[in-house]
Design a protein around this motif. Structure first.
Motif, PDB file in Angstrom:
ATOM      1  N   ASN A  53     -30.773 -64.804  20.559  1.00 33.17           N
ATOM      2  CA  ASN A  53     -30.193 -64.911  19.225  1.00 33.17           C
ATOM      3  C   ASN A  53     -31.263 -64.940  18.134  1.00 33.17           C
ATOM      4  O   ASN A  53     -31.022 -64.471  17.010  1.00 33.17           O
ATOM      5  N   ILE A  54     -32.426 -65.480  18.442  1.00 35.99           N
ATOM      6  CA  ILE A  54     -33.516 -65.478  17.460  1.00 35.99           C
ATOM      7  C   ILE A  54     -33.916 -64.049  17.106  1.00 35.99           C
ATOM      8  O   ILE A  54     -34.044 -63.689  15.930  1.00 35.99           O
ATOM      9  N   LEU A  55     -34.084 -63.218  18.139  1.00 39.68           N
ATOM     10  CA  LEU A  55     -34.427 -61.822  17.889  1.00 39.68           C
ATOM     11  C   LEU A  55     -33.264 -61.070  17.258  1.00 39.68           C
ATOM     12  O   LEU A  55     -33.461 -60.250  16.349  1.00 39.68           O
ATOM     13  N   MET A  56     -32.038 -61.353  17.729  1.00 36.68           N
ATOM     14  CA  MET A  56     -30.881 -60.621  17.230  1.00 36.68           C
ATOM     15  C   MET A  56     -30.639 -60.910  15.746  1.00 36.68           C
ATOM     16  O   MET A  56     -30.295 -60.007  14.971  1.00 36.68           O
ATOM     17  N   SER A  57     -30.815 -62.151  15.335  1.00 31.33           N
ATOM     18  CA  SER A  57     -30.656 -62.491  13.915  1.00 31.33           C
ATOM     19  C   SER A  57     -31.690 -61.759  13.066  1.00 31.33           C
ATOM     20  O   SER A  57     -31.384 -61.303  11.950  1.00 31.33           O
ATOM     21  N   MET A  58     -32.895 -61.641  13.597  1.00 30.10           N
ATOM     22  CA  MET A  58     -33.938 -60.919  12.858  1.00 30.10           C
ATOM     23  C   MET A  58     -33.583 -59.437  12.741  1.00 30.10           C
ATOM     24  O   MET A  58     -33.703 -58.849  11.657  1.00 30.10           O
ATOM     25  N   TYR A  59     -33.120 -58.832  13.843  1.00 28.04           N
ATOM     26  CA  TYR A  59     -32.749 -57.421  13.801  1.00 28.04           C
ATOM     27  C   TYR A  59     -31.536 -57.186  12.904  1.00 28.04           C
ATOM     28  O   TYR A  59     -31.453 -56.152  12.224  1.00 28.04           O
ATOM     29  N   GLU A  60     -30.593 -58.107  12.899  1.00 30.97           N
ATOM     30  CA  GLU A  60     -29.423 -57.958  12.031  1.00 30.97           C
ATOM     31  C   GLU A  60     -29.810 -58.007  10.561  1.00 30.97           C
ATOM     32  O   GLU A  60     -29.158 -57.386   9.720  1.00 30.97           O
ATOM     33  N   GLY A  61     -30.843 -58.770  10.242  1.00 28.09           N
ATOM     34  CA  GLY A  61     -31.329 -58.786   8.871  1.00 28.09           C
ATOM     35  C   GLY A  61     -32.014 -57.505   8.466  1.00 28.09           C
ATOM     36  O   GLY A  61     -32.137 -57.211   7.263  1.00 28.09           O
ATOM     37  N   TRP A  62     -32.471 -56.713   9.445  1.00 23.10           N
ATOM     38  CA  TRP A  62     -33.136 -55.450   9.162  1.00 23.10           C
ATOM     39  C   TRP A  62     -32.201 -54.245   9.251  1.00 23.10           C
ATOM     40  O   TRP A  62     -32.521 -53.180   8.731  1.00 23.10           O
ATOM     41  N   TYR A  63     -31.081 -54.419   9.942  1.00 23.37           N
ATOM     42  CA  TYR A  63     -30.197 -53.282  10.249  1.00 23.37           C
ATOM     43  C   TYR A  63     -29.222 -53.050   9.088  1.00 23.37           C
ATOM     44  O   TYR A  63     -28.070 -53.453   9.124  1.00 23.37           O
TER      45      TYR A  63
END
Length: 211
Positions: A53-63
């Motif tokens: 979830n840490i990585l996914m939240s970061m990617y969602e902020g970029w996507y």
């Protein structure tokens, strides 16, 4: 009157529970171990979900966070989830590649030490030939029947140990693979519906806990 009975009733329930725990300790401990074993994949899945979830939240902020396109909005969670697992797998592969050369070097060193060990074993056998005299007849010839019996017993004992170790290894590998698969599936379920699960947990806390 009701208030006066609450204390004794609670005390009686606690004492009765302690009696059951002491009297049926073996069964309760076996049941607890079974429950912990069954809950292990779920707990591991929660840990994996927390890390991913840490990585996914970061990617969602970029996507494309400001995009109103329905295709982008619907694909944001799956795409970011795949990217997060790919990043985690790449990290694990990198760590393994860092550790694997050291492991190979250790195995090579162990094999290098094996030859001197066999030489010392040969010297030890030569020094204890008197203890092996039972394999020879009185005229110096080899007692082939005794040698064959001891050889077969040695091979059977070694084969039994190897088969037991092989079965244990296969069983452990299957159990580990099953736990890993269930954990990953549970982590994906948690990550895909994390907002809904968060609202449900908040509702349960508000319902059963005091402010």
């Amino acid at each position: 009157m009701n208030q006066n009975w609450k204390g004794p009733l609670r005390l009686g329930a606690v004492l009765f529970g302690l009696y059951l725990a002491v009297h049926y300790w073996e069964r309760l401990s076996a049941l607890a171990a079974l429950a912990l074993g069954a809950a292990l994949p779920l707990a591991l899945g929660a840990v994996i979900a927390y890390a991913v979830n840490i990585l996914m939240s970061m990617y969602e902020g970029w996507y494309f966070p400001q995009s109103q396109n329905q295709a982008v909005i619907k694909s944001r969670r799956p795409v970011c989830l795949l990217l997060s697992y790919a990043s985690l797998i790449a990290l694990v592969v990198l760590i393994v590649r860092m550790i694997l050369p050291e492991l190979i070097q250790s195995v090579t060193l162990l094999l290098q030490e094996l030859v001197p060990l066999l030489q010392r074993l040969s010297v030890t056998i030569n020094e204890n030939q008197n203890q092996l005299a039972g394999l020879f007849a009185s005229d110096g010839t080899v007692d082939w029947q005794e040698l064959a019996v001891k050889t077969v017993n040695f091979l059977l004992a070694g084969l039994g140990g190897v088969m037991g170790s092989l079965v244990s290894l296969v069983s452990a590998a299957v159990s580990t693979a099953f736990t890993a698969i269930v954990s990953v599936i549970f982590s994906i379920y948690l990550l895909l519906g994390k907002e809904k699960l968060s609202r449900q947990c908040a509702l349960v806390l508000k319902t059963y806990l005091k402010p």
